[in-house]
Design an enzyme around this catalytic site. Structure first.
Site, PDB file in Angstrom:
ATOM      1  N   HIS A   1      -1.273  -1.202  -4.293  1.00 57.23           N
ATOM      2  CA  HIS A   1      -2.548  -0.832  -3.666  1.00 57.23           C
ATOM      3  C   HIS A   1      -2.543   0.669  -3.398  1.00 57.23           C
ATOM      4  O   HIS A   1      -1.621   1.201  -2.776  1.00 57.23           O
ATOM      5  CB  HIS A   1      -2.698  -1.618  -2.364  1.00 57.23           C
ATOM      6  CG  HIS A   1      -4.008  -1.436  -1.678  1.00 57.23           C
ATOM      7  ND1 HIS A   1      -5.165  -2.102  -2.053  1.00 57.23           N
ATOM      8  CD2 HIS A   1      -4.362  -0.660  -0.623  1.00 57.23           C
ATOM      9  CE1 HIS A   1      -6.156  -1.755  -1.260  1.00 57.23           C
ATOM     10  NE2 HIS A   1      -5.711  -0.870  -0.375  1.00 57.23           N
TER      11      HIS A   1
ATOM     12  N   MET B   1     -11.616  -5.654   5.118  1.00 58.96           N
ATOM     13  CA  MET B   1     -10.817  -4.750   5.947  1.00 58.96           C
ATOM     14  C   MET B   1     -10.577  -5.418   7.301  1.00 58.96           C
ATOM     15  O   MET B   1     -11.528  -5.779   7.995  1.00 58.96           O
ATOM     16  CB  MET B   1     -11.554  -3.422   6.170  1.00 58.96           C
ATOM     17  CG  MET B   1     -11.705  -2.536   4.949  1.00 58.96           C
ATOM     18  SD  MET B   1     -10.171  -2.151   4.091  1.00 58.96           S
ATOM     19  CE  MET B   1      -9.197  -1.382   5.386  1.00 58.96           C
TER      20      MET B   1
ATOM     21  N   HIS C   1      -8.372   1.443  -4.090  1.00 64.18           N
ATOM     22  CA  HIS C   1      -9.316   1.284  -2.983  1.00 64.18           C
ATOM     23  C   HIS C   1      -9.938   2.652  -2.697  1.00 64.18           C
ATOM     24  O   HIS C   1      -9.284   3.522  -2.131  1.00 64.18           O
ATOM     25  CB  HIS C   1      -8.522   0.740  -1.780  1.00 64.18           C
ATOM     26  CG  HIS C   1      -9.313   0.591  -0.531  1.00 64.18           C
ATOM     27  ND1 HIS C   1      -8.732   0.253   0.675  1.00 64.18           N
ATOM     28  CD2 HIS C   1     -10.648   0.728  -0.276  1.00 64.18           C
ATOM     29  CE1 HIS C   1      -9.659   0.195   1.611  1.00 64.18           C
ATOM     30  NE2 HIS C   1     -10.825   0.488   1.072  1.00 64.18           N
TER      31      HIS C   1
ATOM     32  N   MET D   1     -12.022   5.086  -0.775  1.00 60.12           N
ATOM     33  CA  MET D   1     -12.675   5.396   0.509  1.00 60.12           C
ATOM     34  C   MET D   1     -13.227   6.809   0.386  1.00 60.12           C
ATOM     35  O   MET D   1     -12.780   7.743   1.066  1.00 60.12           O
ATOM     36  CB  MET D   1     -11.659   5.271   1.650  1.00 60.12           C
ATOM     37  CG  MET D   1     -11.320   3.823   1.965  1.00 60.12           C
ATOM     38  SD  MET D   1      -9.825   3.643   2.951  1.00 60.12           S
ATOM     39  CE  MET D   1      -8.616   3.600   1.627  1.00 60.12           C
TER      40      MET D   1
ATOM     41  N   MET E   1      -8.607   8.553  -0.152  1.00 59.19           N
ATOM     42  CA  MET E   1      -9.386   8.980   1.029  1.00 59.19           C
ATOM     43  C   MET E   1      -9.788  10.443   0.877  1.00 59.19           C
ATOM     44  O   MET E   1      -8.973  11.265   0.451  1.00 59.19           O
ATOM     45  CB  MET E   1      -8.518   8.836   2.278  1.00 59.19           C
ATOM     46  CG  MET E   1      -7.995   7.442   2.495  1.00 59.19           C
ATOM     47  SD  MET E   1      -6.919   7.405   3.924  1.00 59.19           S
ATOM     48  CE  MET E   1      -6.551   5.648   4.026  1.00 59.19           C
TER      49      MET E   1
ATOM     50  N   SER F   1       0.839  -1.202   0.000  1.00 60.26           N
ATOM     51  CA  SER F   1       0.000   0.000   0.000  1.00 60.26           C
ATOM     52  C   SER F   1       0.869   1.245   0.000  1.00 60.26           C
ATOM     53  O   SER F   1       1.658   1.470   0.928  1.00 60.26           O
ATOM     54  CB  SER F   1      -0.903   0.012   1.228  1.00 60.26           C
ATOM     55  OG  SER F   1      -1.469   1.303   1.359  1.00 60.26           O
TER      56      SER F   1
ATOM     57  N   ASP G   1      -4.700   3.804  -1.834  1.00 61.91           N
ATOM     58  CA  ASP G   1      -5.785   4.150  -0.909  1.00 61.91           C
ATOM     59  C   ASP G   1      -6.232   5.586  -1.157  1.00 61.91           C
ATOM     60  O   ASP G   1      -5.482   6.534  -0.887  1.00 61.91           O
ATOM     61  CB  ASP G   1      -5.298   4.000   0.537  1.00 61.91           C
ATOM     62  CG  ASP G   1      -5.103   2.547   0.907  1.00 61.91           C
ATOM     63  OD1 ASP G   1      -6.087   1.784   0.826  1.00 61.91           O
ATOM     64  OD2 ASP G   1      -3.968   2.171   1.251  1.00 61.91           O
TER      65      ASP G   1
ATOM     66  N   ASP H   1      -6.907  -6.399   3.955  1.00 59.14           N
ATOM     67  CA  ASP H   1      -6.233  -5.088   4.038  1.00 59.14           C
ATOM     68  C   ASP H   1      -6.278  -4.568   5.476  1.00 59.14           C
ATOM     69  O   ASP H   1      -7.357  -4.344   6.024  1.00 59.14           O
ATOM     70  CB  ASP H   1      -6.982  -4.120   3.099  1.00 59.14           C
ATOM     71  CG  ASP H   1      -6.351  -2.738   3.003  1.00 59.14           C
ATOM     72  OD1 ASP H   1      -5.249  -2.532   3.543  1.00 59.14           O
ATOM     73  OD2 ASP H   1      -6.988  -1.873   2.357  1.00 59.14           O
TER      74      ASP H   1
END
Ligand code: DX5
Ligand code: ZN
Length: 222
Positions: free
Chosen positions: A36, A140, A69, A71, A40, A11, A38, A178
């Site tokens: 990966h 998660m 991913h 979020m 956000m 990540s 993330d 994850d």
């Protein structure tokens, strides 16, 4: 049955942001399978990371599949931007709303692999009605928003239950985990049926990325 070899997806959240391109090149050399990413928004989760422009820049530095991913809420208005920026997989949380079935269809229509992410408290019942649209299910094992949290063992029976669901479906669906994954918790995930593991701190916090990735994959002394 899990798909043969275990995927390791470092990540980027735990990388040194002052040299992202070099970090990505280094984990590719070190044997990473996916990257990966993330995303956000400070609203769906209490942290802000980065957006499609970072993916677009990094896309020039690596051939690794981008495992994105999201979020963010809502997610739908941004799916095309992430696809165009170089995402290979786009994963959404059902809570991002308003309609996960439509979001997953939209990801497939963009030609990308679609994934559903289950928070520690999200019922597994979300999966069955959507399973035909899924290439990846991501469990998660921490509350999303931050790297470096402790692995929640309460998620292990849920991973095992999802493995049963996937096997019964007969579909090729990766089961990814994850949060708090390291050389100690990775074998628990694999034993429960996971075949893709995200690791931020355990890879980028290590002095030897190749050794860290091999330890998570379970091939360190093979
Ligand atoms: C958390 C993110 C994770 C995070 C994992 O919201 O989804 O991908 O980067 O970090 P570690 O491996 O440090 O728990
Ligand atoms: Zn993640």
């Amino acid at each position: 049955m899990p798909q043969s070899s275990v995927i390791v997806a470092p990540s980027l959240l735990a990388a040194d942001f002052s040299k992202l391109g070099d970090e990505v090149a280094a984990i590719e050399r070190a044997g990473a399978d996916w990257l990966h990413l993330d995303i956000m928004d400070g609203h769906f989760v209490p942290n802000i990371s980065f957006g499609p422009s970072i993916l677009k820049s990094l896309r020039k530095r690596t051939a690794l599949p981008f495992d994105v991913h999201l979020m963010i809420a809502p997610a739908d208005p941004y799916l095309a931007a992430f696809a165009e920026a170089g995402a290979d997989h786009i994963l959404i949380h059902p809570e991002s709303g308003p309609h996960p079935h439509r979001s997953l269809q939209a990801i497939a229509a963009l030609g990308k692999k679609a994934g559903l992410v289950l928070n520690p408290g999200t019922p597994l019942a979300h999966v069955a009605p959507l399973i035909d649209l899924l290439d990846i299910i991501l469990v998660m094992s921490v509350n999303p928003g931050f790297g470096g949290q402790k692995f929640l063992r309460t998620q292990l029976p849920r991973i095992a239950e999802l493995r049963r669901l996937i096997d019964e479906s007969g579909q090729q669906i990766r089961l990814e985990v994850d949060g708090g994954v390291d050389a100690h918790t990775a074998p628990l995930c694999i034993e429960a049926g996971a075949d893709a593991l995200v690791a931020g701190t355990a890879v980028f916090g290590s002095a030897d990325y190749a050794a860290a990735i091999a330890a998570i994959r379970g091939t360190a002394h093979a």
